[in-house]
Design a protein around this motif. Sequence first.
Motif, PDB file in Angstrom:
ATOM      1  N   MET A  93       0.907 -42.096  -5.643  1.00 38.63           N
ATOM      2  CA  MET A  93      -0.474 -42.072  -6.109  1.00 38.63           C
ATOM      3  C   MET A  93      -0.539 -41.113  -7.299  1.00 38.63           C
ATOM      4  N   ILE A  94      -0.447 -41.655  -8.497  1.00 42.00           N
ATOM      5  CA  ILE A  94      -0.394 -40.780  -9.675  1.00 42.00           C
ATOM      6  C   ILE A  94      -1.747 -40.132  -9.952  1.00 42.00           C
ATOM      7  N   THR A  95      -2.815 -40.769  -9.491  1.00 44.40           N
ATOM      8  CA  THR A  95      -4.162 -40.201  -9.610  1.00 44.40           C
ATOM      9  C   THR A  95      -5.009 -40.661  -8.440  1.00 44.40           C
ATOM     10  N   GLY A  96      -5.919 -39.795  -7.990  1.00 42.66           N
ATOM     11  CA  GLY A  96      -6.870 -40.172  -6.948  1.00 42.66           C
ATOM     12  C   GLY A  96      -8.174 -40.667  -7.551  1.00 42.66           C
ATOM     13  N   LYS A  97      -8.282 -40.637  -8.874  1.00 43.18           N
ATOM     14  CA  LYS A  97      -9.536 -40.992  -9.547  1.00 43.18           C
ATOM     15  C   LYS A  97      -9.641 -42.498  -9.742  1.00 43.18           C
ATOM     16  N   LYS A 113     -14.910 -35.540  -7.973  1.00 46.41           N
ATOM     17  CA  LYS A 113     -14.685 -34.094  -8.026  1.00 46.41           C
ATOM     18  C   LYS A 113     -13.673 -33.633  -6.987  1.00 46.41           C
ATOM     19  N   LEU A 114     -13.475 -34.445  -5.934  1.00 46.10           N
ATOM     20  CA  LEU A 114     -12.532 -34.089  -4.879  1.00 46.10           C
ATOM     21  C   LEU A 114     -11.121 -34.590  -5.184  1.00 46.10           C
ATOM     22  N   GLN A 115     -10.984 -35.396  -6.252  1.00 46.17           N
ATOM     23  CA  GLN A 115      -9.711 -36.051  -6.513  1.00 46.17           C
ATOM     24  C   GLN A 115      -8.844 -35.245  -7.478  1.00 46.17           C
ATOM     25  N   SER A 116      -7.553 -35.402  -7.297  1.00 43.44           N
ATOM     26  CA  SER A 116      -6.579 -34.724  -8.157  1.00 43.44           C
ATOM     27  C   SER A 116      -5.684 -35.776  -8.786  1.00 43.44           C
ATOM     28  N   GLN A 117      -4.764 -35.337  -9.630  1.00 45.80           N
ATOM     29  CA  GLN A 117      -3.782 -36.245 -10.185  1.00 45.80           C
ATOM     30  C   GLN A 117      -2.584 -35.440 -10.689  1.00 45.80           C
ATOM     31  N   PHE A 118      -1.488 -36.128 -10.907  1.00 41.44           N
ATOM     32  CA  PHE A 118      -0.309 -35.494 -11.481  1.00 41.44           C
ATOM     33  C   PHE A 118      -0.501 -35.350 -12.985  1.00 41.44           C
ATOM     34  N   SER A 119      -0.328 -34.148 -13.492  1.00 41.23           N
ATOM     35  CA  SER A 119      -0.283 -33.986 -14.943  1.00 41.23           C
ATOM     36  C   SER A 119       1.021 -34.605 -15.434  1.00 41.23           C
ATOM     37  N   LEU A 120       1.124 -34.849 -16.729  1.00 39.08           N
ATOM     38  CA  LEU A 120       2.349 -35.415 -17.279  1.00 39.08           C
ATOM     39  C   LEU A 120       3.525 -34.472 -17.038  1.00 39.08           C
ATOM     40  N   TYR A 137      13.222 -47.306  -6.658  1.00 38.38           N
ATOM     41  CA  TYR A 137      12.050 -48.038  -7.138  1.00 38.38           C
ATOM     42  C   TYR A 137      10.764 -47.401  -6.635  1.00 38.38           C
ATOM     43  N   ILE A 138       9.717 -47.588  -7.421  1.00 37.53           N
ATOM     44  CA  ILE A 138       8.449 -46.892  -7.194  1.00 37.53           C
ATOM     45  C   ILE A 138       7.298 -47.883  -7.229  1.00 37.53           C
ATOM     46  N   GLN A 139       6.401 -47.751  -6.270  1.00 41.33           N
ATOM     47  CA  GLN A 139       5.136 -48.484  -6.272  1.00 41.33           C
ATOM     48  C   GLN A 139       4.050 -47.528  -6.762  1.00 41.33           C
ATOM     49  N   ILE A 140       3.417 -47.866  -7.861  1.00 47.13           N
ATOM     50  CA  ILE A 140       2.370 -47.009  -8.436  1.00 47.13           C
ATOM     51  C   ILE A 140       1.021 -47.404  -7.852  1.00 47.13           C
ATOM     52  N   THR A 141       0.307 -46.396  -7.362  1.00 53.06           N
ATOM     53  CA  THR A 141      -0.989 -46.670  -6.770  1.00 53.06           C
ATOM     54  C   THR A 141      -1.970 -45.569  -7.161  1.00 53.06           C
ATOM     55  N   GLY A 142      -3.201 -45.670  -6.663  1.00 50.71           N
ATOM     56  CA  GLY A 142      -4.222 -44.688  -6.942  1.00 50.71           C
ATOM     57  C   GLY A 142      -5.150 -44.577  -5.724  1.00 50.71           C
ATOM     58  N   GLY A 143      -6.382 -44.184  -5.958  1.00 46.36           N
ATOM     59  CA  GLY A 143      -7.187 -44.316  -7.150  1.00 46.36           C
ATOM     60  C   GLY A 143      -6.919 -45.599  -7.915  1.00 46.36           C
ATOM     61  N   GLU A 144      -7.304 -45.576  -9.144  1.00 39.58           N
ATOM     62  CA  GLU A 144      -6.972 -46.642 -10.078  1.00 39.58           C
ATOM     63  C   GLU A 144      -5.947 -46.076 -11.048  1.00 39.58           C
ATOM     64  N   HIS A 148      -5.505 -42.929 -15.130  1.00 35.79           N
ATOM     65  CA  HIS A 148      -4.722 -41.767 -15.561  1.00 35.79           C
ATOM     66  C   HIS A 148      -4.567 -41.820 -17.077  1.00 35.79           C
ATOM     67  N   PRO A 149      -4.944 -40.767 -17.795  1.00 36.92           N
ATOM     68  CA  PRO A 149      -4.904 -40.805 -19.261  1.00 36.92           C
ATOM     69  C   PRO A 149      -3.498 -40.959 -19.835  1.00 36.92           C
ATOM     70  N   GLN A 150      -2.483 -40.630 -19.029  1.00 37.33           N
ATOM     71  CA  GLN A 150      -1.100 -40.792 -19.507  1.00 37.33           C
ATOM     72  C   GLN A 150      -0.346 -41.836 -18.684  1.00 37.33           C
ATOM     73  N   PHE A 151      -1.045 -42.887 -18.287  1.00 40.79           N
ATOM     74  CA  PHE A 151      -0.398 -43.912 -17.461  1.00 40.79           C
ATOM     75  C   PHE A 151       0.854 -44.465 -18.119  1.00 40.79           C
ATOM     76  N   MET A 152       0.750 -44.867 -19.389  1.00 37.56           N
ATOM     77  CA  MET A 152       1.894 -45.498 -20.049  1.00 37.56           C
ATOM     78  C   MET A 152       3.050 -44.513 -20.215  1.00 37.56           C
ATOM     79  N   GLU A 153       2.735 -43.263 -20.476  1.00 37.62           N
ATOM     80  CA  GLU A 153       3.803 -42.261 -20.600  1.00 37.62           C
ATOM     81  C   GLU A 153       4.544 -42.091 -19.274  1.00 37.62           C
ATOM     82  N   ILE A 154       3.789 -42.081 -18.160  1.00 43.68           N
ATOM     83  CA  ILE A 154       4.417 -41.954 -16.841  1.00 43.68           C
ATOM     84  C   ILE A 154       5.261 -43.194 -16.540  1.00 43.68           C
ATOM     85  N   LEU A 155       4.729 -44.362 -16.846  1.00 40.81           N
ATOM     86  CA  LEU A 155       5.477 -45.602 -16.620  1.00 40.81           C
ATOM     87  C   LEU A 155       6.793 -45.591 -17.395  1.00 40.81           C
TER      88      LEU A 155
END
Length: 459
Positions: A93-97, A113-120, A137-144, A148-155
């Motif tokens: 879960m890269i982001t809970g938002k 406001k209760l959600q967190s996420q991984f910074s880059l 292998y990784i399954q990416i989930t959230g939140g949505e 995440h503002p750096q979704f493509m960078e994380i991918l």
Amino acid sequence: MKYILNDNVALRSWWFYPYAYYFRYYNQAKRLTRAEFELLEHCNGTDEIEPSELLEQLIQRKLCRQAEKQERLSDWQKLKECDNFYFPAMKWMITGKCNLNCLHCFNARDNEKLQSQFSLEEAEKFLDEARDCGIDYIQITGGEPFCHPQFMEILKSIYSHGMFVNVINTNGWFISPEILDEIKKIDDAVRFIVSYDGRGYHDMIRGQVGAEKKALEAITAIIEKGFPVVVNAQINRENSGTMLEAAKMLSDMGVGTMRVCRTSESFRCLENMKDAIMPWQEYYDSALELAREYSETGCSMELRFWEFMTLLPDIKAYSFSMIKHSEESYSDDFPICHDFRKTVSVASDGSLYPCMQIASGYVQENRNLGNVKETSLKSCLQKGDYINEAFSTVGDFMKGCSECAECRWRKVCCAGCRALAYTTTGRFDGPDRSKCLFFNGGYIEKAAMMLPGYEEQKL
């Protein structure tokens, strides 16, 4: 003569799993004998290897081939000796938002406001650790995830670390042909799971006008770009009447699988739509009726009912997800959950769970199995509470649950689902009442009666 591993083969070694290899895009490592492993270690494009019967067998199995001049292994292919237990997969879960306000989900926009996420920076450090632990292998989930503002960078970083993404879960809101083109440049085999809950109902449960239109546009775009797609649909008393038409429409669109999930007793769902939740018997009966109706449409899409059954129209067959083993193959040493033993689930705050479905119960019970933002992933996969939980067996469970130990179905049920045991009994070590109902309610026989012309696939 010089030989090299085939491009889709990588050597790995873990505690108690010392001789293994990954086959790219296969969801777990495969065992090798020591002799096979040691020979493949020399298939690196530089070592001279004498012809042998064993070498020929490995070539026939497509594990290696004759090397071209100056050909060398990729970093992913090179042997990694992992100083931890074997876990090939991760749900992250890269982001809970989330941008939607779903009535049943804790990660709704109301709770931002209760959600967190991984910074880059945190994500890069974590991916270093996941690679070194042998995660493939990784399954990416959230939140949505696309929030995440750096979704493509994380991918991109996942792939640069020698791992790959097999699934991206999304509500579809941010999917566009341009984003899909960018993802396709990285990997054209990523599978998307898109939420869609029925015509005229989707906007209501997702708390956002226009969500249905966006979801259907996303599904269409994903199919047009050639990616595999699964549609995940909530089913409850309010939208059950829309499911057949949704299934027919999605099949006509080219969707490969529709996964129908019972809207369950999450805290937020109990607050917002308690009366809409189907009791388990109603869910099973509704699912069987939907399966019967769908089987008569001529549609080819696979229809999968969460924690119940899968309908395979192409081969006129069905199977039950809760029948985990045949009685003849049963062992007390079976893991309490196979997903526990192969998949690491990591929440957006770094908390580690055996699976995401059980996470809310752990939070409520204040059970902490580890946090990868506070300690290394490797240490969590070596010893401690997480490993104790992941390695618990059916036999261990039966010692503490006499009701299950004495049940006639225990060798095929294998203690059911621990997440559902918690939601149906309030205990992680209690019976999974949904499975009690299935086995004692005659649903194996009911399915055979309601699906004439279909054959049960048995283990």
